[in-house]
Design an enzyme around this catalytic site. Sequence first.
Site, mmCIF file in Angstrom:
data_model
loop_
_atom_site.group_PDB
_atom_site.id
_atom_site.type_symbol
_atom_site.label_atom_id
_atom_site.label_comp_id
_atom_site.label_asym_id
_atom_site.label_seq_id
_atom_site.Cartn_x
_atom_site.Cartn_y
_atom_site.Cartn_z
ATOM 1 N N ASP A 92 -7.778 5.897 -1.800
ATOM 2 C CA ASP A 92 -6.978 4.727 -1.441
ATOM 3 C C ASP A 92 -6.663 3.937 -2.699
ATOM 4 O O ASP A 92 -7.467 3.116 -3.157
ATOM 5 C CB ASP A 92 -7.742 3.848 -0.443
ATOM 6 C CG ASP A 92 -6.860 2.740 0.108
ATOM 7 O OD1 ASP A 92 -5.715 2.598 -0.370
ATOM 8 O OD2 ASP A 92 -7.312 2.031 1.015
ATOM 9 N N CYS A 141 0.811 -1.212 0.000
ATOM 10 C CA CYS A 141 0.000 0.000 0.000
ATOM 11 C C CYS A 141 0.846 1.265 0.000
ATOM 12 O O CYS A 141 0.488 2.270 -0.607
ATOM 13 C CB CYS A 141 -0.959 -0.005 1.173
ATOM 14 S SG CYS A 141 -0.153 -0.321 2.723
ATOM 15 N N HIS A 156 -1.438 0.459 7.153
ATOM 16 C CA HIS A 156 -1.890 0.859 5.830
ATOM 17 C C HIS A 156 -1.421 2.277 5.550
ATOM 18 O O HIS A 156 -1.069 3.019 6.474
ATOM 19 C CB HIS A 156 -3.429 0.789 5.780
ATOM 20 C CG HIS A 156 -3.979 0.819 4.394
ATOM 21 N ND1 HIS A 156 -3.512 -0.001 3.384
ATOM 22 C CD2 HIS A 156 -4.971 1.564 3.833
ATOM 23 C CE1 HIS A 156 -4.186 0.238 2.278
ATOM 24 N NE2 HIS A 156 -5.087 1.193 2.528
#
Lengths: 307, 661
Positions: free
Chosen positions: B465, B406, B449
């Site tokens: 995201d 991520c 994350h």
Amino acid sequence: MSFSALIDQSLENIDSLIIGKRHQIKLALTCLLAGGHLLIEDLPGMGKTTLSHALAEVLGLKFSRVQFTSDLLPADLLGVNIFEPQKQRFQFHQGPLFNNLVLADEINRASPKTQSALLEAMEEHQVSVDGTTHQLPSPFFVIATQNPVNQSGTYPLPESQLDRFLMKIELGYPDEASERAMLKEQINGEKPALDCIITPEKLNQAQQATANLHASDAIISYVLKLVQQSRQSADFPHPLSPRASKAILKCSKSWAYIAGRDHVIPEDVQAVLGAVAEHRLRHNQLLSQQTTPYSQLLLERVDPVSD
Amino acid sequence: MASNRQQLLLTCCLLLSCIALFDVLLIWVSGLLIISGIIRISLLRHTQKHTITQRTLNLLAVLSLVVLFWYGWQIGLMNSMLNLLVLACAFKLIKLENHKDFLQLSLSTLFIIACGFMFYQQIIAVVFYSLLVIALLFALQSHFQPNRTLPDLSTELIKQISFAIPVSLLLFIALPHLPPLWQMPGMNQAQSGLSDTLNPGDLSRVAQSAELAFSAEFQQKLPTRTQLYWRAQVMEVFNGKQWSRHPYRLRQQQQLQFSQHYNPRVFGEHYRYSVVAQPTGMNLLYALDVATPVSDDVIANPSYQLTSKFPLVSTISYEVISWYQTPLDQASSFDLVLNLQLPPNGNPRARAFAKQLAANNPTVQQKIRAVLQYYKQQSFVYSLQPDVMPDNMVDTFLFEKKKGFCAHYAASMAYLLRLMGIPARVVTGYMGGENQSGNRINVYQFDAHAWVEAWHEDKGWVRYDPTAVVSPERLLYGLEQAVAYENSFLTEQPFSLMKFKSVRWLNQLRLAFAQMDYWWNSWVVGFNQRQQLSIISAIFGSATLTNIGLFTLGALGIILFIVAVYIWKNKPKSTSPVAVKYYLHALKILKKHGYQRQYSQGPEDYYQQIKTSSPLPVFNVFKRLHNNYMHYQYAGKPSMSPKRLKAELKQLKHVLRTSQS
């Protein structure tokens, strides 16, 4: 005449013979009164034999003396069965042990075999020869003398046998004044004769009375505390056994009786502890580095006056 | 001197308490301790007779001190002090000779055990330390009473512990929990969790850990899974390799500690929840947007972040309200300028790509969609095992590898947006979490994350995201499903219970442990003033000052009662009869006036001593007391009445005073 007075008189008499050893004489009397055997350890010529003699005479006991040597055999002590041709049977001839008071002189010079024959008789009050048991007379006392273990030609008594003696006392050198008096007496050449002051019946009565003397709980706790101390502290290599604690109380009672009291006080215990306990606490003198007596150490660690 | 058994037990306790601290202790210090333990044990077992001489030991101690001083700079004050203590214990262990040494070493071991709590506060650690403490107490007890039997000692110990536990519990609950007077010296040790810089490769390492990061307990409803973006920190500076916080933000945060709090305008619906956070050694806290803190020690800052006033050296709990309908529309002009800053060169292909996208898409909305579209259309792969990208990281990732975690997605997207003139920043934190019973969510390190926030003139900061575009599983089901294809979930922890979720009873066991841990962390480790007040209001209805006072006094009263019961139960029983009591008293009085009795001196002996050494009136009074005592104690005769004894004592005092004056 009360027993206490008789004791005093005996003490006076013996004291005139062995000058300046009143405490030791008193301890010896205490031991006999408690019905136990006495071991006297000291260098030669300190008056061990004289003391034994005097005790026997004062107490009016049948006395025999056996000089222990390395070749003394048990039979020499106990007696032997001898064949009588006329009667065609064996007759037992009693040895010197069949007396009220036996002086075993220099016991540690005899071989262990003979020592153990004597010690067995001390414990059982009887001897067995060729399968027949012969009862020893009553009262039966043994006063043994021994030279210090580091003297030459000695077989040290084993721990278990030392334990058989109720007391072990040492006479030690007399002080100067006593020795001076002793020497003067020798010049005068007169040796005081000793009379029988305490008859065996009186002694028997006294022994009964001693056994029934009052020992309070406080005294018993004091004795217990002393014994416990010897068991708890690592400073005592040989802790005191229950037999030892019984011996301490017994001797304390006799001591109190001799002092004319009808009960035991802590001072009685303190007076006899050295004689009763020291040889049990210090089994083999040669191995021990301890110079102050163990019994002294024990006494110092217990407070007799506490709840 | 303590016998072998107690010394052996003490040695074992010391070694075990230090084994528990193995990652704090320097290797050579542990080695020294183990060697001295071996020396002590072999001395105790008589396999060795000679101990090290005092001179050698002193020399060794000096050398060790010098070396420790040298290392001390690297490991921090706190750790070097602990190492020093262990060193001292190791040398003492070799020289364990007398009663004093034994006591010293026992106390030091207790101290080391207590130090262990600074590093480990889990239940299992507490159980371990408690067992050690009990063993140590046992060694101490048998040292003081060497003659008692094992069962006797155990019952005594159990009795003492059963008295001590309620007292310590009450003290724990009732004593005011003040904030620390001074801060713990910093621990120069890497703690698990997020770091204050974002290097795209680092985050995937964090995600290899199954440790709990924090757990949150919601008051009413739980948010949906897609709402669970736990903001930890905002990264606004990119230097070409890594993202970090701007120094100005740190200063701003320090100012906020002392001035008024930052209060964003909030409205709409909210979630209220309390968070129990595990120690990280940093100030970062976790919350959903837009968070306003309820607890005192928590500060909100203009980056919508929550921070704690003190670094998290132990588990703490705090309460937060999150207004999830409020937009993040607060930004100063400085913020917007800062979030456009980029290094002047590097990543040429990305620059060209951004230029081309900006030319094709006029509006902000379109530009952002185009970037997301790129991630979606190209064959990007979400992976826990990305390749290393040392130079021109964004170029390599976007156009060659196309495989990353991520952080790679967030970092590259923020970079592209900034190139196109849109203020953008990377936010790190946690995403998702595991639902527990009782409206609780546990968030683990592998939930770490990173995502992007971009500035819209009308809507403020909006969350994007990019990971969710590439791997919707990560968003919907969590990391385990998202990386299931490459089987890389928790590869470094093969025995973690997390890996066995499919086995039903193992999973239940894990959840039960988690429940226990949560309870422990929130009620024991994180116990603070707020919980104290809640207990008080549960008892009294409200937490007014009087009630707090009553509560504390009541608790102290109960403690005093317990202590009194203990003392009363263990009082040495004085059953001595009056005759003895008064005689002993008389001895005390005489001692005070200089007539000392030797410890082992018999009563008759002492009487004779008084007779010769004291004036006649004193002797006459003592004589009566003495005779009474002797008669009672040894002859078995009744004693004088207590009244008379009292009078005699008084008389004794009187004559002693008059004879001395």
